[in-house]
Design an enzyme around this catalytic site. Structure first.
Site, PDB file in Angstrom:
ATOM      1  CE1 TYR A   1      -3.189  -2.510   5.780  1.00 28.25           C
ATOM      2  CE2 TYR A   1      -3.258  -0.154   5.269  1.00 28.25           C
ATOM      3  CZ  TYR A   1      -3.226  -1.484   4.857  1.00 28.25           C
ATOM      4  OH  TYR A   1      -3.214  -1.773   3.508  1.00 28.25           O
TER       5      TYR A   1
ATOM      6  NE  ARG B   1      -6.823   8.238   2.650  1.00 22.46           N
ATOM      7  CZ  ARG B   1      -6.381   9.177   3.487  1.00 22.46           C
ATOM      8  NH1 ARG B   1      -5.948  10.340   3.025  1.00 22.46           N
ATOM      9  NH2 ARG B   1      -6.362   8.959   4.784  1.00 22.46           N
TER      10      ARG B   1
ATOM     11  CE  LYS C   1       0.141  -4.537   3.092  1.00 24.60           C
ATOM     12  NZ  LYS C   1      -0.226  -5.897   2.588  1.00 24.60           N
TER      13      LYS C   1
ATOM     14  CG  ASN D   1      -7.472  -0.974  -4.986  1.00 29.48           C
ATOM     15  OD1 ASN D   1      -7.395  -2.009  -5.626  1.00 29.48           O
ATOM     16  ND2 ASN D   1      -6.410  -0.212  -4.782  1.00 29.48           N
TER      17      ASN D   1
ATOM     18  CB  THR E   1      -0.898  -0.004   1.259  1.00 26.07           C
ATOM     19  OG1 THR E   1      -1.531   1.258   1.396  1.00 26.07           O
ATOM     20  CG2 THR E   1      -0.092  -0.259   2.532  1.00 26.07           C
ATOM     21  CG  ASP E   2      -1.173   4.923  -1.092  1.00 23.72           C
ATOM     22  OD1 ASP E   2      -1.715   4.335  -0.126  1.00 23.72           O
ATOM     23  OD2 ASP E   2      -1.790   5.729  -1.814  1.00 23.72           O
ATOM     24  CD  GLU E   3      -3.383   3.649   4.491  1.00 24.50           C
ATOM     25  OE1 GLU E   3      -3.151   3.555   5.705  1.00 24.50           O
ATOM     26  OE2 GLU E   3      -4.527   3.608   4.010  1.00 24.50           O
TER      27      GLU E   3
HETATM   28  P1  NAD Z   1      -9.590  -7.171   2.492  1.00 25.18           P
HETATM   29  O1  NAD Z   1      -9.561  -6.820   3.924  1.00 25.18           O
HETATM   30  O2  NAD Z   1     -10.824  -6.935   1.699  1.00 25.18           O
HETATM   31  O3  NAD Z   1      -9.215  -8.711   2.298  1.00 25.18           O
HETATM   32  C1  NAD Z   1      -8.173  -9.322   2.997  1.00 25.18           C
HETATM   33  C2  NAD Z   1      -8.312 -10.826   2.858  1.00 25.18           C
HETATM   34  O4  NAD Z   1      -7.214 -11.446   3.549  1.00 25.18           O
HETATM   35  C3  NAD Z   1      -9.601 -11.376   3.477  1.00 25.18           C
HETATM   36  O5  NAD Z   1     -10.205 -12.284   2.602  1.00 25.18           O
HETATM   37  C4  NAD Z   1      -9.127 -12.073   4.745  1.00 25.18           C
HETATM   38  O6  NAD Z   1      -9.935 -13.164   5.129  1.00 25.18           O
HETATM   39  C5  NAD Z   1      -7.732 -12.519   4.342  1.00 25.18           C
HETATM   40  N1  NAD Z   1      -6.840 -12.683   5.500  1.00 25.18           N
HETATM   41  C6  NAD Z   1      -6.564 -11.778   6.477  1.00 25.18           C
HETATM   42  N2  NAD Z   1      -5.700 -12.307   7.377  1.00 25.18           N
HETATM   43  C7  NAD Z   1      -5.429 -13.568   6.939  1.00 25.18           C
HETATM   44  C8  NAD Z   1      -4.625 -14.611   7.421  1.00 25.18           C
HETATM   45  N3  NAD Z   1      -3.917 -14.471   8.578  1.00 25.18           N
HETATM   46  N4  NAD Z   1      -4.549 -15.765   6.732  1.00 25.18           N
HETATM   47  C9  NAD Z   1      -5.260 -15.930   5.583  1.00 25.18           C
HETATM   48  N5  NAD Z   1      -6.066 -14.976   5.074  1.00 25.18           N
HETATM   49  C10 NAD Z   1      -6.147 -13.814   5.750  1.00 25.18           C
HETATM   50  O7  NAD Z   1      -8.348  -6.423   1.838  1.00 25.18           O
HETATM   51  P2  NAD Z   1      -8.137  -5.774   0.399  1.00 25.18           P
HETATM   52  O8  NAD Z   1      -8.625  -4.390   0.420  1.00 25.18           O
HETATM   53  O9  NAD Z   1      -8.596  -6.733  -0.620  1.00 25.18           O
HETATM   54  O10 NAD Z   1      -6.530  -5.692   0.381  1.00 25.18           O
HETATM   55  C11 NAD Z   1      -5.756  -6.764  -0.145  1.00 25.18           C
HETATM   56  C12 NAD Z   1      -4.287  -6.373  -0.099  1.00 25.18           C
HETATM   57  O11 NAD Z   1      -4.085  -5.195  -0.867  1.00 25.18           O
HETATM   58  C13 NAD Z   1      -3.765  -6.064   1.296  1.00 25.18           C
HETATM   59  O12 NAD Z   1      -2.463  -6.589   1.412  1.00 25.18           O
HETATM   60  C14 NAD Z   1      -3.765  -4.555   1.363  1.00 25.18           C
HETATM   61  O13 NAD Z   1      -2.775  -4.083   2.255  1.00 25.18           O
HETATM   62  C15 NAD Z   1      -3.434  -4.205  -0.070  1.00 25.18           C
HETATM   63  N6  NAD Z   1      -3.935  -2.900  -0.542  1.00 25.18           N
HETATM   64  C16 NAD Z   1      -5.230  -2.545  -0.409  1.00 25.18           C
HETATM   65  C17 NAD Z   1      -5.686  -1.339  -0.920  1.00 25.18           C
HETATM   66  C18 NAD Z   1      -7.140  -0.912  -0.823  1.00 25.18           C
HETATM   67  O14 NAD Z   1      -7.460   0.232  -1.177  1.00 25.18           O
HETATM   68  N7  NAD Z   1      -8.056  -1.753  -0.397  1.00 25.18           N
HETATM   69  C19 NAD Z   1      -4.776  -0.476  -1.549  1.00 25.18           C
HETATM   70  C20 NAD Z   1      -3.443  -0.864  -1.649  1.00 25.18           C
HETATM   71  C21 NAD Z   1      -3.030  -2.084  -1.158  1.00 25.18           C
HETATM   72  O1  DAU Z   2      -4.164   3.935   0.338  1.00 30.02           O
HETATM   73  C1  DAU Z   2      -4.382   2.553   0.300  1.00 30.02           C
HETATM   74  C2  DAU Z   2      -5.202   2.151   1.503  1.00 30.02           C
HETATM   75  O2  DAU Z   2      -6.526   2.606   1.248  1.00 30.02           O
HETATM   76  C3  DAU Z   2      -5.195   0.645   1.763  1.00 30.02           C
HETATM   77  O3  DAU Z   2      -3.894   0.252   2.093  1.00 30.02           O
HETATM   78  C4  DAU Z   2      -6.147   0.297   2.916  1.00 30.02           C
HETATM   79  O4  DAU Z   2      -6.188  -1.098   3.099  1.00 30.02           O
HETATM   80  C5  DAU Z   2      -7.521   0.809   2.555  1.00 30.02           C
HETATM   81  O5  DAU Z   2      -8.417   0.566   3.631  1.00 30.02           O
HETATM   82  C6  DAU Z   2      -7.468   2.314   2.261  1.00 30.02           C
HETATM   83  O6  DAU Z   2      -7.131   3.055   3.464  1.00 30.02           O
HETATM   84  P1  DAU Z   2      -7.878   4.430   3.848  1.00 30.02           P
HETATM   85  O7  DAU Z   2      -7.754   4.605   5.304  1.00 30.02           O
HETATM   86  O8  DAU Z   2      -7.446   5.528   2.948  1.00 30.02           O
HETATM   87  O9  DAU Z   2      -9.374   4.015   3.391  1.00 30.02           O
HETATM   88  P2  DAU Z   2     -10.811   4.143   4.098  1.00 30.02           P
HETATM   89  O10 DAU Z   2     -11.786   3.611   3.108  1.00 30.02           O
HETATM   90  O11 DAU Z   2     -10.860   3.617   5.469  1.00 30.02           O
HETATM   91  O12 DAU Z   2     -10.989   5.736   4.173  1.00 30.02           O
HETATM   92  C7  DAU Z   2     -10.799   6.562   3.052  1.00 30.02           C
HETATM   93  C8  DAU Z   2     -10.889   8.008   3.533  1.00 30.02           C
HETATM   94  O13 DAU Z   2     -12.240   8.290   3.932  1.00 30.02           O
HETATM   95  C9  DAU Z   2     -10.027   8.288   4.750  1.00 30.02           C
HETATM   96  O14 DAU Z   2      -9.494   9.594   4.643  1.00 30.02           O
HETATM   97  C10 DAU Z   2     -11.008   8.216   5.925  1.00 30.02           C
HETATM   98  C11 DAU Z   2     -12.311   8.680   5.314  1.00 30.02           C
HETATM   99  N1  DAU Z   2     -13.555   8.096   5.856  1.00 30.02           N
HETATM  100  C12 DAU Z   2     -13.634   6.740   6.020  1.00 30.02           C
HETATM  101  C13 DAU Z   2     -14.775   6.150   6.457  1.00 30.02           C
HETATM  102  C14 DAU Z   2     -14.882   4.657   6.654  1.00 30.02           C
HETATM  103  C15 DAU Z   2     -14.644   8.908   6.090  1.00 30.02           C
HETATM  104  O15 DAU Z   2     -14.603  10.140   5.931  1.00 30.02           O
HETATM  105  N2  DAU Z   2     -15.818   8.325   6.516  1.00 30.02           N
HETATM  106  C16 DAU Z   2     -15.929   6.974   6.712  1.00 30.02           C
HETATM  107  O16 DAU Z   2     -17.026   6.510   7.097  1.00 30.02           O
END
Ligand code: NAD
Ligand code: DAU
Length: 332
Positions: free
Chosen positions: A148, A212, A152, A178, A120-122
């Site tokens: 988190y 974001r 990562k 995403n 992640t970019d975080e």
């Molecule tokens: P998500 O939370 O939707 O899914 C995570 C999955 O991992 C789930 O199916 C969960 O059951 C599984 N999991 C968690 N712990 C586990 C363990 N110990 N063993 C086996 N399975 C396990 O997450 P996502 O949003 O799909 O993110 C997937 C990956 O992409 C992560 O590594 C996250 O850091 C990275 N990522 C996410 C975003 C985003 O915006 N969502 C952006 C950049 C990177």
């Molecule tokens: O940047 C990549 C990351 O994006 C991933 O690594 C993380 O797994 C993914 O959860 C996401 O992190 P964020 O913290 O940016 O996403 P989130 O959807 O939790 O929140 C997006 C923005 O919206 C953040 O600035 C917080 C804000 N927010 C979130 C929620 C849930 C709100 O204002 N209201 C809300 O109810």
């Protein structure tokens, strides 16, 4: 290719499995997922036996070793992923993101299997709001803010060390925010869509000035595939689609799509340590691997996502009340 996809029952992983089955029928896909609250066997159900789901944990070394031994490549998505949850209780983040990645690394090391680590970019912390031309690159120093992001970041550093010290054939990617089908309703965009669909009000943290950099999940996954196919071992690739938006802007776009007044939302308590802005410079990935996003009309992609949640209430409705009860307890 025999692919092992960790976390393939989560949001991005399930989308990756769907697109792999559709676009690479020559591959076989095994998913390893422990089905935490964020995992969904239902997300893979439409694929029937085109993908095999093994319910298990990435910290289970014998299981991981056995599955890695039968794979040509591992795409490692599995992680605890929600910042707010990590602030409430970081323990599962340390176990899954650090110990889990260590376990995967040891297995690919023993078995000589190619790894792509999804991150992640975080890990880079945040950027000031003022100048949107300042963006993260692969040279930006790590500076994570939340538990988190810290776990990562640690997992990325483990991968880099295993490449350098043990010659593990791994690539890494760090992607921005995403959105799209099968995203858990705890996350910003699906939370607001499903709040409106269930008669609740949208909830914005603080003033909504935080920025974001949004990318459709399908574009993230084409980048992962391109890196798996042509990425250089040891290299970190930043994935983004040039789509910086403030949270307020995203929310207002969403309210417009759903036929609501632009002020029809509640301001709620801000997130502790809330990162101000994320922004990715994806030039290196575009130049080296020729990747480009295709879902570049943000409003259109958001409208399609709203349609998906409208059409798939049976998938998300069982999760909704518990998620909102958790947010209510935290004043959010
Ligand atoms: P998500 O939370 O939707 O899914 C995570 C999955 O991992 C789930 O199916 C969960 O059951 C599984 N999991 C968690 N712990 C586990 C363990 N110990 N063993 C086996 N399975 C396990 O997450 P996502 O949003 O799909 O993110 C997937 C990956 O992409 C992560 O590594 C996250 O850091 C990275 N990522 C996410 C975003 C985003 O915006 N969502 C952006 C950049 C990177
Ligand atoms: O940047 C990549 C990351 O994006 C991933 O690594 C993380 O797994 C993914 O959860 C996401 O992190 P964020 O913290 O940016 O996403 P989130 O959807 O939790 O929140 C997006 C923005 O919206 C953040 O600035 C917080 C804000 N927010 C979130 C929620 C849930 C709100 O204002 N209201 C809300 O109810």
């Amino acid at each position: 290719m025999r692919l092992l996809v960790t976390g393939g029952a989560g949001f991005i992983g399930a989308n990756f499995v769907h697109s792999t089955v559709a676009e690479h029928p020559e591959d076989t896909v095994t998913v390893l997922d422990s089905l935490t609250y964020a995992g969904s066997a239902e997300a893979l159900a439409p694929l029937g036996d085109a993908a095999t789901l093994v319910v298990g944990d990435i910290t289970d070394a014998p299981l991981v070793d056995e599955l890695v031994a039968g794979a040509d490549a591992v795409v490692h998505f599995a992680a605890e992923t929600h910042v707010d949850n990590s602030l409430a209780d970081p323990s599962a983040f340390v176990t899954s993101n650090l110990v889990g990645t260590f376990t995967v690394l040891e297995a690919v090391r023993r078995r000589g299997v190619r790894l792509h680590h999804v991150s992640t970019d975080e890990v880079y912390g945040d950027l000031p709001l003022e100048d949107p031309t300042v963006r993260f690159t692969a040279d930006t120093p790590y500076n994570p803010s939340s538990p988190y992001a810290a776990t990562k970041a640690g997992s990325d550093l483990l991968v880099r060390a295993w490449v350098r010290s043990y010659g593990v054939a791994a690539t890494l990617s760090n992607c921005s925010n995403n959105f799209g089908p099968y995203q858990h309703v705890e996350k910003f965009i699906p939370r607001q869509i499903t709040n409106l669909l269930t008669g609740r009000r949208a909830k914005l943290y603080g003033t909504g000035a935080n920025v974001r950099d949004w990318i459709h999940v399908a574009d993230h996954n084409t980048a992962v595939r391109a890196i798996l196919a042509g990425g250089r071992v040891g290299q970190t690739y930043l994935i983004g689609a040039d789509c910086q938006r403030s949270n307020l802007d995203v929310l207002r776009t969403l309210l417009g799509i759903m036929g609501r007044d632009p002020d029809d939302f509640d301001h709620v308590s801000d997130r502790a340590g809330h990162d101000l802005r994320y922004a990715i410079d994806p030039t290196a990935l575009r130049d080296e691997l020729g990747w480009a996003p295709v879902h570049t009309d943000f409003a259109a992609a958001l409208a399609a996502t709203v349609h998906w949640y409208r059409d798939n209430e049976a998938w998300w409705a069982p999760l909704k009340d518990a998620v909102e009860a958790g947010y209510a307890k935290r004043g959010q």
